[in-house]
Enzyme design. Structure first.
Site, PDB file in Angstrom:
ATOM      1  CD1 TRP A  53      -1.356   0.023  -3.984  1.00  0.00           C
ATOM      2  CD2 TRP A  53      -1.921   1.332  -5.764  1.00  0.00           C
ATOM      3  NE1 TRP A  53      -1.973  -0.764  -5.001  1.00  0.00           N
ATOM      4  CE2 TRP A  53      -2.417  -0.056  -6.178  1.00  0.00           C
ATOM      5  CE3 TRP A  53      -2.043   2.319  -6.624  1.00  0.00           C
ATOM      6  CZ2 TRP A  53      -2.990  -0.249  -7.350  1.00  0.00           C
ATOM      7  CZ3 TRP A  53      -2.701   1.914  -7.872  1.00  0.00           C
ATOM      8  CH2 TRP A  53      -3.261   0.434  -8.215  1.00  0.00           C
TER       9      TRP A  53
ATOM     10  CD1 TRP B 243     -10.450  12.069  -5.807  1.00  0.00           C
ATOM     11  CD2 TRP B 243     -12.575  11.425  -6.721  1.00  0.00           C
ATOM     12  NE1 TRP B 243     -11.464  12.106  -4.848  1.00  0.00           N
ATOM     13  CE2 TRP B 243     -12.632  11.839  -5.394  1.00  0.00           C
ATOM     14  CE3 TRP B 243     -13.607  11.294  -7.502  1.00  0.00           C
ATOM     15  CZ2 TRP B 243     -13.934  12.015  -4.955  1.00  0.00           C
ATOM     16  CZ3 TRP B 243     -14.886  11.326  -6.877  1.00  0.00           C
ATOM     17  CH2 TRP B 243     -15.010  11.388  -5.633  1.00  0.00           C
TER      18      TRP B 243
ATOM     19  CG  ASN C 116      -8.447   2.652   0.065  1.00  0.00           C
ATOM     20  OD1 ASN C 116      -8.296   3.528  -0.730  1.00  0.00           O
ATOM     21  ND2 ASN C 116      -8.425   1.487  -0.443  1.00  0.00           N
TER      22      ASN C 116
ATOM     23  CD1 TRP D 121     -17.972  15.195 -17.253  1.00  0.00           C
ATOM     24  CD2 TRP D 121     -18.028  13.436 -16.084  1.00  0.00           C
ATOM     25  NE1 TRP D 121     -16.748  14.608 -17.053  1.00  0.00           N
ATOM     26  CE2 TRP D 121     -16.912  13.327 -16.377  1.00  0.00           C
ATOM     27  CE3 TRP D 121     -19.015  12.363 -15.040  1.00  0.00           C
ATOM     28  CZ2 TRP D 121     -16.257  12.231 -15.921  1.00  0.00           C
ATOM     29  CZ3 TRP D 121     -18.258  11.316 -14.867  1.00  0.00           C
ATOM     30  CH2 TRP D 121     -16.834  11.283 -15.188  1.00  0.00           C
TER      31      TRP D 121
ATOM     32  CD1 TRP E  80     -12.801  12.663 -13.905  1.00  0.00           C
ATOM     33  CD2 TRP E  80     -11.386  13.212 -12.266  1.00  0.00           C
ATOM     34  NE1 TRP E  80     -11.699  13.102 -14.444  1.00  0.00           N
ATOM     35  CE2 TRP E  80     -10.614  13.382 -13.544  1.00  0.00           C
ATOM     36  CE3 TRP E  80     -10.463  13.804 -11.246  1.00  0.00           C
ATOM     37  CZ2 TRP E  80      -9.478  14.317 -13.918  1.00  0.00           C
ATOM     38  CZ3 TRP E  80      -9.102  14.269 -11.452  1.00  0.00           C
ATOM     39  CH2 TRP E  80      -8.844  14.549 -12.849  1.00  0.00           C
TER      40      TRP E  80
ATOM     41  CD  GLU F 103      -2.997  -0.939  -0.259  1.00  0.00           C
ATOM     42  OE1 GLU F 103      -3.416  -0.026  -0.535  1.00  0.00           O
ATOM     43  OE2 GLU F 103      -2.836  -1.957  -0.923  1.00  0.00           O
TER      44      GLU F 103
HETATM   45  C1  LIG Z   1     -10.970   8.541  -4.361  1.00  0.00           C
HETATM   46  C2  LIG Z   1      -9.909   8.415  -3.478  1.00  0.00           C
HETATM   47  C3  LIG Z   1      -9.205   9.569  -3.054  1.00  0.00           C
HETATM   48  C4  LIG Z   1      -7.898   9.488  -2.011  1.00  0.00           C
HETATM   49  N1  LIG Z   1      -7.350  10.457  -1.663  1.00  0.00           N
HETATM   50  C5  LIG Z   1      -6.339  10.292  -0.848  1.00  0.00           C
HETATM   51  C6  LIG Z   1      -5.578  11.534  -0.175  1.00  0.00           C
HETATM   52  O1  LIG Z   1      -5.779  12.667  -0.747  1.00  0.00           O
HETATM   53  N2  LIG Z   1      -4.185  11.408   0.402  1.00  0.00           N
HETATM   54  C7  LIG Z   1      -4.155   9.989   0.925  1.00  0.00           C
HETATM   55  O2  LIG Z   1      -3.160   9.853   1.362  1.00  0.00           O
HETATM   56  N3  LIG Z   1      -4.771   8.876   0.244  1.00  0.00           N
HETATM   57  C8  LIG Z   1      -5.709   9.131  -0.492  1.00  0.00           C
HETATM   58  N4  LIG Z   1      -6.501   8.076  -0.901  1.00  0.00           N
HETATM   59  C9  LIG Z   1      -5.675   6.797  -0.834  1.00  0.00           C
HETATM   60  C10 LIG Z   1      -6.220   5.732   0.683  1.00  0.00           C
HETATM   61  O3  LIG Z   1      -7.828   5.994   0.767  1.00  0.00           O
HETATM   62  C11 LIG Z   1      -5.607   6.420   1.903  1.00  0.00           C
HETATM   63  O4  LIG Z   1      -4.386   6.504   1.740  1.00  0.00           O
HETATM   64  C12 LIG Z   1      -5.817   5.586   3.013  1.00  0.00           C
HETATM   65  O5  LIG Z   1      -7.289   5.646   3.054  1.00  0.00           O
HETATM   66  C13 LIG Z   1      -5.361   6.041   4.257  1.00  0.00           C
HETATM   67  O6  LIG Z   1      -5.657   5.432   5.233  1.00  0.00           O
HETATM   68  P1  LIG Z   1      -4.648   4.708   6.285  1.00  0.00           P
HETATM   69  O7  LIG Z   1      -3.303   5.510   6.465  1.00  0.00           O
HETATM   70  O8  LIG Z   1      -5.262   4.087   7.451  1.00  0.00           O
HETATM   71  O9  LIG Z   1      -4.175   3.502   5.236  1.00  0.00           O
HETATM   72  P2  LIG Z   1      -3.447   2.206   5.324  1.00  0.00           P
HETATM   73  O10 LIG Z   1      -4.344   1.207   4.672  1.00  0.00           O
HETATM   74  O11 LIG Z   1      -3.057   1.791   6.504  1.00  0.00           O
HETATM   75  O12 LIG Z   1      -2.166   2.540   4.259  1.00  0.00           O
HETATM   76  C14 LIG Z   1      -0.821   3.018   4.757  1.00  0.00           C
HETATM   77  C15 LIG Z   1      -0.573   4.128   3.860  1.00  0.00           C
HETATM   78  O13 LIG Z   1      -0.299   3.655   2.501  1.00  0.00           O
HETATM   79  C16 LIG Z   1      -0.634   4.766   1.672  1.00  0.00           C
HETATM   80  N5  LIG Z   1      -1.919   4.253   0.632  1.00  0.00           N
HETATM   81  C17 LIG Z   1      -2.709   3.396   0.994  1.00  0.00           C
HETATM   82  N6  LIG Z   1      -3.519   3.252   0.000  1.00  0.00           N
HETATM   83  C18 LIG Z   1      -3.290   4.081  -0.963  1.00  0.00           C
HETATM   84  C19 LIG Z   1      -3.621   4.456  -2.357  1.00  0.00           C
HETATM   85  N7  LIG Z   1      -4.676   3.713  -2.872  1.00  0.00           N
HETATM   86  N8  LIG Z   1      -3.152   5.388  -2.930  1.00  0.00           N
HETATM   87  C20 LIG Z   1      -1.987   6.135  -2.402  1.00  0.00           C
HETATM   88  N9  LIG Z   1      -1.521   5.957  -1.254  1.00  0.00           N
HETATM   89  C21 LIG Z   1      -2.065   4.635  -0.367  1.00  0.00           C
HETATM   90  C22 LIG Z   1      -1.033   5.888   2.410  1.00  0.00           C
HETATM   91  O14 LIG Z   1      -0.097   6.804   2.596  1.00  0.00           O
HETATM   92  C23 LIG Z   1      -1.421   5.229   3.581  1.00  0.00           C
HETATM   93  O15 LIG Z   1      -1.470   6.117   4.952  1.00  0.00           O
HETATM   94  C24 LIG Z   1      -7.583   8.166  -1.768  1.00  0.00           C
HETATM   95  C25 LIG Z   1      -8.123   6.901  -2.235  1.00  0.00           C
HETATM   96  C26 LIG Z   1      -9.378   7.180  -3.147  1.00  0.00           C
HETATM   97  C27 LIG Z   1     -10.231   5.982  -3.480  1.00  0.00           C
END
Ligand SMILES: Cc1cc2nc3c(=O)[nH]c(=O)nc-3n(C[C@H](O)[C@H](O)[C@H](O)COP(=O)(O)OP(=O)(O)OC[C@H]3O[C@@H](n4cnc5c(N)ncnc54)[C@H](O)[C@@H]3O)c2cc1C
Length: 486
Positions: A286, A392, A351, A314, A369, A283
């Site tokens: 990502w 997005w 997420n 749209w 979006w 993750e």
């Molecule tokens: C529409 C949409 C918008 C989002 N906007 C953001 C945003 O503005 N900022 C943001 O940090 N994340 C964003 N995310 C990704 C993700 O949802 C969050 O990083 C995550 O929910 C943060 O929670 P956590 O720290 O508990 O994640 P955990 O599951 O604990 O993951 C650990 C870390 O991995 C990174 N990570 C995890 N998933 C993703 C992902 N899909 N993309 C990029 N990094 C990821 C984050 O830094 C996160 O803190 C978005 C996802 C979607 C679908």
């Protein structure tokens, strides 16, 4: 390394920590006196100046950093104004000949920093920058033909190599003597002067949920690694349970270094390849991939990576009303509404639910979006240009490695699968709390007697569905057909 009795500015930005901070370590190693400086210049990040929720976080993070510096015999200087002018002025006042910072990679700050570096060098100052934000430079992992990756799995196969060898840099125990500051201006201003907290205090939910700052980031990382990480592979999909790390805002503001995070995981679980660790580290991959994409495709903050989507039809009639219902968590679809209310109250959303609400906005409501990304930008404490753009575009189907457009998340099935008892919905939509499990994700399907027993009148306590899920899905697929062929 020989030390010279020199003075340096350590320009702190989104690296608000003392531990595992390469610019800080280099500045301390090469200079007698180091002045830690934060410059508040949000307009320089336009059109993506930080939103209200990230401003709230920034306030707490700056307070915490100042406190940590004071414990080590220094303090944080804060200034406002044009960054270049502030750096030049403070360099002149303090006799600093060097400026150190950690790199940021979003398009506006990259352009600004390049300009600042050239201007400072032209004035005879030395500028040194490091990478504290990412595991890899965004331009580093490249395909066999030297281009950027567009598919995550291929990117990660390359980017994951060597992570086990990374080691964090320790925080300094004592600060090198800061330069003598001779007047009020170079002494800086207080965090409060920046006016980062809202005048009308809507931030109570944020304060209940979060503690910004490096100490809190480290504590949260340890809590996660000692607990939920072991079950992360399954637990990360359940919005009603604390199964993810909640580190995203800490990572966005650089309150914890990735090398430190990986070292803590290794200490507890032996290796990053351990089953408990591997899915989580992926993750983080990502996050790296998001920065890789933003670096190579900077236009994607506003435009779709897949150019066909520029002509997507749209929905325009009643678009403002649809958007408002979505923003307020009043769409009549419980999982969507729960997510939007969690976002409004805490500045964060799980997420799984981010994907569901984004799919609902772009595919069921057929709204662009960009409108969703903008709302997230203003309301998320972890609003991050790279991750938000990727999230997005991925969900809308127009980004790299995107969910195919015909994948329309079904919020009922998603709810039944990932919130089977409806705990998450009951928490954020308390007016639905008394509905039985069978109807918690689709109250409109409940017989009148069931609704009455749960004290709900649809259209009163809780709205009727804004759109029919099945019909709007078909409309989205038809809209997609219009751009598919070209
Ligand atoms: C529409 C949409 C918008 C989002 N906007 C953001 C945003 O503005 N900022 C943001 O940090 N994340 C964003 N995310 C990704 C993700 O949802 C969050 O990083 C995550 O929910 C943060 O929670 P956590 O720290 O508990 O994640 P955990 O599951 O604990 O993951 C650990 C870390 O991995 C990174 N990570 C995890 N998933 C993703 C992902 N899909 N993309 C990029 N990094 C990821 C984050 O830094 C996160 O803190 C978005 C996802 C979607 C679908």
């Amino acid at each position: 390394m020989t030390k010279t009795p020199d003075t340096a500015i350590l320009w702190l930005r989104r690296d608000l920590r003392l531990d595992d901070n390469p610019a800080l370590v280099q500045a301390m190693a090469e200079n007698e006196r180091v002045l830690p400086l934060y410059i508040h210049a949000p307009t320089e990040e336009a059109p993506w100046a930080p939103g209200a929720a990230t401003h709230w976080w920034l306030h707490g993070s700056l307070v915490a950093l100042d406190q940590a510096l004071r414990e080590r015999g220094s303090r944080l200087r804060i200034a406002t104004g044009e960054s270049l002018a502030v750096l030049e002025r403070i360099a002149q006042r303090t006799g600093a000949t060097r400026v150190y910072w950690n790199r940021l990679y979003d398009p506006a700050t990259r352009a600004r920093d390049t300009h600042i570096k050239l201007a400072l060098r032209a004035r005879g100052l030395r500028c040194e920058s490091s990478n504290a934000l990412l595991l890899h430079e965004p331009w580093e992992p490249l395909t066999g033909t030297g281009g950027p990756y567009r598919v995550f799995s291929a990117y990660w196969r390359k980017a994951v190599l060597g992570l086990d060898q990374l080691t964090p840099l320790p925080a300094p125990i004592q600060w090198r003597r800061p330069p003598d500051l001779d007047d009020q201006e170079s002494a800086g201003i207080g965090v409060d002067t920046l006016d980062l907290l809202p005048r009308i205090r809507w931030d109570q939910g944020l304060a209940e949920r979060w503690q910004p700052g490096e100490t809190a980031a480290l504590a949260q990382a340890r809590r996660f690694i000692d607990g939920p990480l072991a079950g992360y592979a399954q637990g990360r999909d359940l919005p009603g349970k604390p199964g993810t790390s909640s580190l995203s805002p800490h990572l966005h503001f650089g309150e914890i270094g990735l090398r430190r995070l990986l070292a803590l995981i290794r200490e507890r679980h032996g290796s990053l390849a351990a089953p408990a660790a591997e899915v989580f580290v992926r993750e983080l991959g990502w996050r790296e991939f998001a920065h890789h994409l933003l670096y190579h495709f900077p236009h994607t903050t506003a435009e779709p990576l897949d150019p066909r989507f520029a002509r997507f039809p749209w929905h325009t009639a009643d678009a403002a009303a649809r958007l408002a219902a979505w923003q307020q968590g009043r769409t009549g679809v419980p999982l969507v509404d729960a997510g939007m209310r969690e976002l409004w109250h805490t500045g964060w959303m799980h997420n799984r639910v981010r994907m569901v609400v984004a799919s609902y906005l772009t595919k069921n409501l057929l709204l662009p979006w960009q409108a969703g990304a903008q709302w997230f930008w203003d309301t998320l404490v972890d609003a991050d240009l790279a991750a938000n753009t990727l999230g997005w575009q991925w969900t809308a189907g127009c980004g790299a490695d995107a969910a195919p457009y015909f994948r329309v998340f079904n919020p009922i099935r998603q709810g039944e699968r990932f919130d089977p008892q409806g705990d998450y919905v009951r928490h954020w939509c308390p007016e639905l709390a008394r509905l039985p499990e069978r109807f918690i994700h689709q109250p409109w399907a409940a017989p009148v007697a069931v609704l009455r027993a749960a004290a709900i009148t649809l259209g009163d306590e809780y709205p009727h569905p804004l759109v029919d899920l099945a019909r709007s899905r078909l409309e989205a697929l038809a809209a997609f057909e219009t751009i598919k062929a070209t």
